[in-house]
Write an enzyme that holds these catalytic residues in place. Sequence first.
Site, PDB file in Angstrom:
ATOM      1  N   SER A   1     -17.965  82.364  15.418  1.00  0.00           N
ATOM      2  CA  SER A   1     -18.889  83.063  16.312  1.00  0.00           C
ATOM      3  C   SER A   1     -19.983  83.703  15.471  1.00  0.00           C
ATOM      4  CB  SER A   1     -18.169  84.150  17.099  1.00  0.00           C
ATOM      5  OG  SER A   1     -19.144  84.972  17.706  1.00  0.00           O
TER       6      SER A   1
ATOM      7  N   ASN B   1     -21.772  86.101  16.467  1.00  0.00           N
ATOM      8  CA  ASN B   1     -22.072  87.411  17.049  1.00  0.00           C
ATOM      9  C   ASN B   1     -21.157  88.533  16.582  1.00  0.00           C
ATOM     10  OD1 ASN B   1     -24.210  86.309  18.620  1.00  0.00           O
ATOM     11  ND2 ASN B   1     -22.652  85.413  19.966  1.00  0.00           N
ATOM     12  N   THR B   2     -20.257  88.233  15.653  1.00  0.00           N
ATOM     13  CA  THR B   2     -19.468  89.276  14.999  1.00  0.00           C
ATOM     14  C   THR B   2     -19.869  89.228  13.531  1.00  0.00           C
ATOM     15  OG1 THR B   2     -17.646  89.093  16.570  1.00  0.00           O
ATOM     16  CG2 THR B   2     -17.117  90.028  14.419  1.00  0.00           C
TER      17      THR B   2
ATOM     18  N   PHE C   1     -17.739  88.931  21.584  1.00  0.00           N
ATOM     19  CA  PHE C   1     -16.295  89.018  21.874  1.00  0.00           C
ATOM     20  C   PHE C   1     -15.968  90.144  22.857  1.00  0.00           C
ATOM     21  CE2 PHE C   1     -14.723  87.054  17.552  1.00  0.00           C
ATOM     22  CZ  PHE C   1     -15.122  85.799  17.987  1.00  0.00           C
TER      23      PHE C   1
HETATM   24  C1  LIG Z   1     -21.745  82.520  27.045  1.00  0.00           C
HETATM   25  C2  LIG Z   1     -20.944  81.846  25.975  1.00  0.00           C
HETATM   26  C3  LIG Z   1     -19.837  82.496  25.444  1.00  0.00           C
HETATM   27  C4  LIG Z   1     -19.080  81.876  24.461  1.00  0.00           C
HETATM   28  N1  LIG Z   1     -17.979  82.518  23.973  1.00  0.00           N
HETATM   29  C5  LIG Z   1     -17.190  81.892  23.060  1.00  0.00           C
HETATM   30  C6  LIG Z   1     -16.012  82.504  22.596  1.00  0.00           C
HETATM   31  O1  LIG Z   1     -15.624  83.585  23.030  1.00  0.00           O
HETATM   32  N2  LIG Z   1     -15.278  81.850  21.651  1.00  0.00           N
HETATM   33  C7  LIG Z   1     -15.640  80.622  21.168  1.00  0.00           C
HETATM   34  O2  LIG Z   1     -14.935  80.064  20.340  1.00  0.00           O
HETATM   35  N3  LIG Z   1     -16.761  80.011  21.607  1.00  0.00           N
HETATM   36  C8  LIG Z   1     -17.529  80.613  22.541  1.00  0.00           C
HETATM   37  N4  LIG Z   1     -18.667  79.989  22.990  1.00  0.00           N
HETATM   38  C9  LIG Z   1     -19.051  78.671  22.422  1.00  0.00           C
HETATM   39  C10 LIG Z   1     -18.581  77.510  23.280  1.00  0.00           C
HETATM   40  O3  LIG Z   1     -17.167  77.495  23.370  1.00  0.00           O
HETATM   41  C11 LIG Z   1     -19.057  76.165  22.713  1.00  0.00           C
HETATM   42  O4  LIG Z   1     -18.449  75.952  21.465  1.00  0.00           O
HETATM   43  C12 LIG Z   1     -20.558  76.115  22.518  1.00  0.00           C
HETATM   44  O5  LIG Z   1     -21.228  76.799  23.560  1.00  0.00           O
HETATM   45  C13 LIG Z   1     -21.092  74.678  22.464  1.00  0.00           C
HETATM   46  O6  LIG Z   1     -20.771  73.960  23.638  1.00  0.00           O
HETATM   47  P1  LIG Z   1     -21.790  73.853  24.890  1.00  0.00           P
HETATM   48  O7  LIG Z   1     -23.111  73.436  24.355  1.00  0.00           O
HETATM   49  O8  LIG Z   1     -21.151  72.846  25.801  1.00  0.00           O
HETATM   50  O9  LIG Z   1     -21.826  75.212  25.500  1.00  0.00           O
HETATM   51  C14 LIG Z   1     -19.449  80.593  23.971  1.00  0.00           C
HETATM   52  C15 LIG Z   1     -20.558  79.947  24.525  1.00  0.00           C
HETATM   53  C16 LIG Z   1     -21.306  80.548  25.505  1.00  0.00           C
HETATM   54  C17 LIG Z   1     -22.497  79.824  26.086  1.00  0.00           C
END
Ligand SMILES: Cc1cc2nc3c(=O)[nH]c(=O)nc-3n(C[C@H](O)[C@H](O)[C@H](O)COP(=O)(O)O)c2cc1C
Length: 358
Positions: A178, A180-181, A118
């Site tokens: 998330s 990561n928190t 975050f």
């Molecule tokens: C670098 C990165 C940062 C992300 N940051 C957030 C975030 O701040 N909040 C959130 O709800 N999801 C976050 N996600 C998750 C994505 O919104 C998504 O749910 C997840 O990556 C699965 O979709 P994808 O496979 O198309 O990336 C993040 C994903 C990535 C790769």
Amino acid sequence: MTDLYGLAARLIRVLEPETAHQATIKGLKAGAKFRLGPRDLSKADPILATRLCGLELASPVGLAAGFDKNAEVPLAMLRAGFGFVECGTVTPRPQAGNPRPRLFRLDADLAVINRMGFNNEGLDAFTARLAQLPSQRSGPIGANIGANKDAPDRLADYATGLKSVFGLCDYVTVNISSPNTPGLRALQSKDALAELAGRLAEVRAERRAATGRNPPLFVKVAPDLAEDEILALTETALAFSIDGLIVSNTTLARPNTLRSDQRGEAGGLSGAPLMAPSTRVLASFHAAAQGRLALIGAGGIASGADAYAKILAGASAVQLYSALVYEGPGLAPRVARDLAARLRADGFASVSEAVGAG
Ligand SMILES: Cc1cc2nc3c(=O)[nH]c(=O)nc-3n(C[C@H](O)[C@H](O)[C@H](O)COP(=O)(O)O)c2cc1C
């Protein structure tokens, strides 16, 4: 005209991942400022027009949270052909996130691992940008809210977030998934979610009365859930008038198919290896909700076929992020075009007809 998408795609491939991301955001911002364009790709095939909890989408293919954490480029991403754009996650106070490196490309697996934690500029900067947006825009813009890592009362952080963004965006997503928190995912348990959703329902009622608005409220969940947790989460969301679920965030699992050296990095895995497991969890939520909650499918979408699979599994709309790391911001219209062709080929007249048809 500069081909900003092409430039961004090349940068993404050669630079250290987080530097590439920052450069992409800067490029998109500069493009918007100097009206360099990319071409406006927000017009989608009419078969893709659909509604999500009252929101009108020209295309069901949205941008997932995390790409535009600080609400810097939502209009540019709508122009890039996304049907809706989710900004955030934003926390009440600015937060640096985890030390770098914290974003890893798993090239051989078309995947990403992130443990950003975050990192964001906080609600003041975020809401100031939302407040500048024109009221007429080509698609909905959502705000994804979270809690500061060191918050003494995490539920209060979500309440603050909801109150702040309520009148400024088209929908709100509560991110309790998330990885990561530390401890955040515990909010997905039945009692914790009930307490959080109860607090948010109070804020919502108060803001609705004050503003006359009532943007839909979504909860974003992890893919790492067992069947009994899926049932409990669904019933709790329904009991507190949550409008929909975003299924899913990144996974803590490490499938043994992963080949990249970076596969052992800590954090959430996303991209291609998440497609099958997150779609299975989506199908379970669809079975549990039986049409009573809107579902938004995310996890591993890189093509029209992937988007279509999520819709057939029960998603009314979809989101993607990781595939942009490999394909650049020009991906959304390609996914949308291919999805439209697949709907037609199977005899569907609209996205909504296909939802859950798998
Ligand atoms: C670098 C990165 C940062 C992300 N940051 C957030 C975030 O701040 N909040 C959130 O709800 N999801 C976050 N996600 C998750 C994505 O919104 C998504 O749910 C997840 O990556 C699965 O979709 P994808 O496979 O198309 O990336 C993040 C994903 C990535 C790769």
